[in-house]
Design a protein around this motif. Structure first.
Motif, PDB file in Angstrom:
ATOM      1  N   GLY A  21     -27.054  38.828  25.144  1.00 40.47           N
ATOM      2  CA  GLY A  21     -28.352  38.876  25.801  1.00 40.47           C
ATOM      3  C   GLY A  21     -29.411  39.419  24.871  1.00 40.47           C
ATOM      4  N   ALA A  22     -30.536  39.777  25.459  1.00 48.45           N
ATOM      5  CA  ALA A  22     -31.693  40.224  24.680  1.00 48.45           C
ATOM      6  C   ALA A  22     -31.372  41.489  23.898  1.00 48.45           C
ATOM      7  N   ARG A  23     -31.859  41.505  22.668  1.00 46.16           N
ATOM      8  CA  ARG A  23     -31.735  42.696  21.823  1.00 46.16           C
ATOM      9  C   ARG A  23     -32.993  43.539  22.003  1.00 46.16           C
ATOM     10  N   ASP A  24     -32.830  44.851  22.185  1.00 45.83           N
ATOM     11  CA  ASP A  24     -33.992  45.730  22.283  1.00 45.83           C
ATOM     12  C   ASP A  24     -34.549  46.020  20.897  1.00 45.83           C
ATOM     13  N   SER A  25     -35.807  46.449  20.840  1.00 42.27           N
ATOM     14  CA  SER A  25     -36.472  46.629  19.538  1.00 42.27           C
ATOM     15  C   SER A  25     -35.749  47.655  18.661  1.00 42.27           C
ATOM     16  N   HIS A  26     -35.095  48.649  19.283  1.00 39.29           N
ATOM     17  CA  HIS A  26     -34.452  49.719  18.509  1.00 39.29           C
ATOM     18  C   HIS A  26     -32.994  49.401  18.184  1.00 39.29           C
ATOM     19  N   GLU A  27     -32.491  48.255  18.647  1.00 38.86           N
ATOM     20  CA  GLU A  27     -31.063  47.972  18.506  1.00 38.86           C
ATOM     21  C   GLU A  27     -30.755  47.072  17.313  1.00 38.86           C
ATOM     22  N   SER A  28     -29.600  47.335  16.675  1.00 35.31           N
ATOM     23  CA  SER A  28     -29.067  46.368  15.714  1.00 35.31           C
ATOM     24  C   SER A  28     -28.361  45.278  16.506  1.00 35.31           C
ATOM     25  N   ALA A  29     -28.051  44.175  15.839  1.00 34.65           N
ATOM     26  CA  ALA A  29     -27.311  43.091  16.503  1.00 34.65           C
ATOM     27  C   ALA A  29     -25.969  43.600  17.011  1.00 34.65           C
ATOM     28  N   VAL A  30     -25.305  44.435  16.200  1.00 36.31           N
ATOM     29  CA  VAL A  30     -23.979  44.928  16.589  1.00 36.31           C
ATOM     30  C   VAL A  30     -24.081  45.802  17.838  1.00 36.31           C
ATOM     31  N   THR A  31     -25.039  46.704  17.851  1.00 37.93           N
ATOM     32  CA  THR A  31     -25.218  47.580  19.020  1.00 37.93           C
ATOM     33  C   THR A  31     -25.490  46.749  20.268  1.00 37.93           C
ATOM     34  N   ALA A  32     -26.386  45.775  20.144  1.00 35.17           N
ATOM     35  CA  ALA A  32     -26.748  44.951  21.304  1.00 35.17           C
ATOM     36  C   ALA A  32     -25.555  44.133  21.788  1.00 35.17           C
ATOM     37  N   ALA A  33     -24.810  43.545  20.859  1.00 38.99           N
ATOM     38  CA  ALA A  33     -23.685  42.685  21.241  1.00 38.99           C
ATOM     39  C   ALA A  33     -22.582  43.486  21.942  1.00 38.99           C
ATOM     40  N   LEU A  34     -22.287  44.669  21.404  1.00 39.82           N
ATOM     41  CA  LEU A  34     -21.244  45.502  22.025  1.00 39.82           C
ATOM     42  C   LEU A  34     -21.704  45.976  23.409  1.00 39.82           C
ATOM     43  N   ARG A  35     -22.973  46.337  23.532  1.00 40.70           N
ATOM     44  CA  ARG A  35     -23.508  46.777  24.825  1.00 40.70           C
ATOM     45  C   ARG A  35     -23.405  45.651  25.851  1.00 40.70           C
ATOM     46  N   GLU A  36     -23.794  44.435  25.446  1.00 44.08           N
ATOM     47  CA  GLU A  36     -23.752  43.306  26.379  1.00 44.08           C
ATOM     48  C   GLU A  36     -22.315  43.017  26.825  1.00 44.08           C
ATOM     49  N   ALA A  37     -21.359  43.101  25.900  1.00 43.24           N
ATOM     50  CA  ALA A  37     -19.956  42.824  26.259  1.00 43.24           C
ATOM     51  C   ALA A  37     -19.434  43.880  27.226  1.00 43.24           C
TER      52      ALA A  37
END
Ligand SMILES: [Zn+2]
Length: 311
Positions: free
Chosen positions: A63-79
């Motif tokens: 899903g959407a990545r927040d401005s402060h997030e890396s791709a890895v952080t965003a992907a793990l959070r979404e999962a």
């Protein structure tokens, strides 16, 4: 919890330079987790709820990545949010970038030793399941995932970089001959940084898809006077698993670097490690005879110059 109060500023529609409308003001990211199950490669996919965008289609959680997030952080959070993936369940292998200009999708490729329990955990997800890689094309796939799947499938195996410490140390005149153990320690510390930061491109000698970044495991083979580094490394700082540091980054790199002391000839140990490991193996040495042995063992080879250029 402070973490729960973080403002989700990535939620929103945007238009890329190709004129498509996309969800995610700062781009989007997804997690493609793979795990072996009874000898078959499986991937974790979610089926989108019927009411949403591309309702009913299968794809990696994301899903959407927040401005402060890396791709890895965003992907793990979404999962975690969509499929209830447990924390520290996966180790990141690489990132595939699909850049549309003004908007991009980053697929974070990760692996787990075996499938873990999943369930549809958000209202956007109707099913969460491990699917055999072989069966993926038969599903009703999200169009973006369908387009990248043939390439992604080629990335679903770990990469290990095997470093001939004596040969690499010998190729840079930093005083290693006065203190071999100290030079091996310096090289190990640099490799730990490299494992954490990832590698933007592999040598041409490797037949591998082009990723934005690879996160390899690294094996440093030391011999002779440099062997003491292996014992010191094994007793090193605890608490760094393969999946890395809190916050979901690939990690400090500590858990990704293994130092192996050759009991006898370093060449014999390097050739043995190259033959034993699974997945893609890249041996770093300029030694011609050793290179031939490693290629015969199924590994790719490159010279110290390539590795030093990454550090
Ligand atoms: Zn687009």
């Amino acid at each position: 919890m402070v973490g729960a109060m973080v403002n989700r500023d990535g939620n929103g529609w945007t238009t890329c330079s190709r004129g498509h409308r996309h969800w995610g003001r700062f781009g989007a990211a997804g997690l493609l987790a793979c795990a072996p199950d009874e000898g078959r490669a499986c991937v974790l996919l979610q089926r989108r709820s019927w009411w949403g965008n591309h309702g009913g289609a299968w794809g990696p959680p994301g899903g959407a990545r927040d401005s402060h997030e890396s791709a890895v952080t965003a992907a793990l959070r979404e999962a975690e949010e969509e499929c209830a993936m447990p924390p520290d369940a996966v180790s990141v292998l690489g990132i595939l970038l699909d850049d549309h200009g003004g908007w991009s999708y980053q697929t974070v490729i990760a692996s787990a030793p075996r499938p873990f329990a999943v369930r549809p955990a958000s209202s956007e997800t109707s099913q969460a399941a491990w699917v055999a890689a072989h069966d993926v094309p038969a599903l009703d796939l999200h169009p973006g995932f369908a387009e990248t799947w043939p390439l992604l499938r080629e990335t679903l195996q770990p990469l290990t970089v095997i470093v001939d410490a004596a040969n690499v140390m010998g190729s840079r005149p930093d005083g290693w001959w006065r203190d071999r153990a100290g030079a091996a320690r310096r090289l190990r510390d640099q490799l730990t940084g490299l494992a954490a930061d990832g590698i933007p491109s592999l040598p041409d000698s490797m037949d591998a898809p082009a990723l934005e970044r690879w996160f390899p495991d690294i094996v440093l083979v030391v011999e002779g006077a440099a062997r003491s580094v292996a014992a010191a490394h094994a007793a090193g700082p605890p608490g760094h698993g393969r999946s890395g540091a809190p916050g979901g980054e690939p990690g400090s790199g500590d858990g990704r670097v293994r130092v192996v002391a050759a009991p006898g000839s370093g060449d014999d140990t390097i050739a043995a490690v190259a033959g034993e490991l699974e997945g893609r193996r890249l041996v770093v040495t300029a030694d011609r005879q050793l290179r031939e042995r490693c290629v015969a063992a199924g590994a790719s080879v490159t010279g110290p110059h390539w590795l030093l250029g990454q550090l």
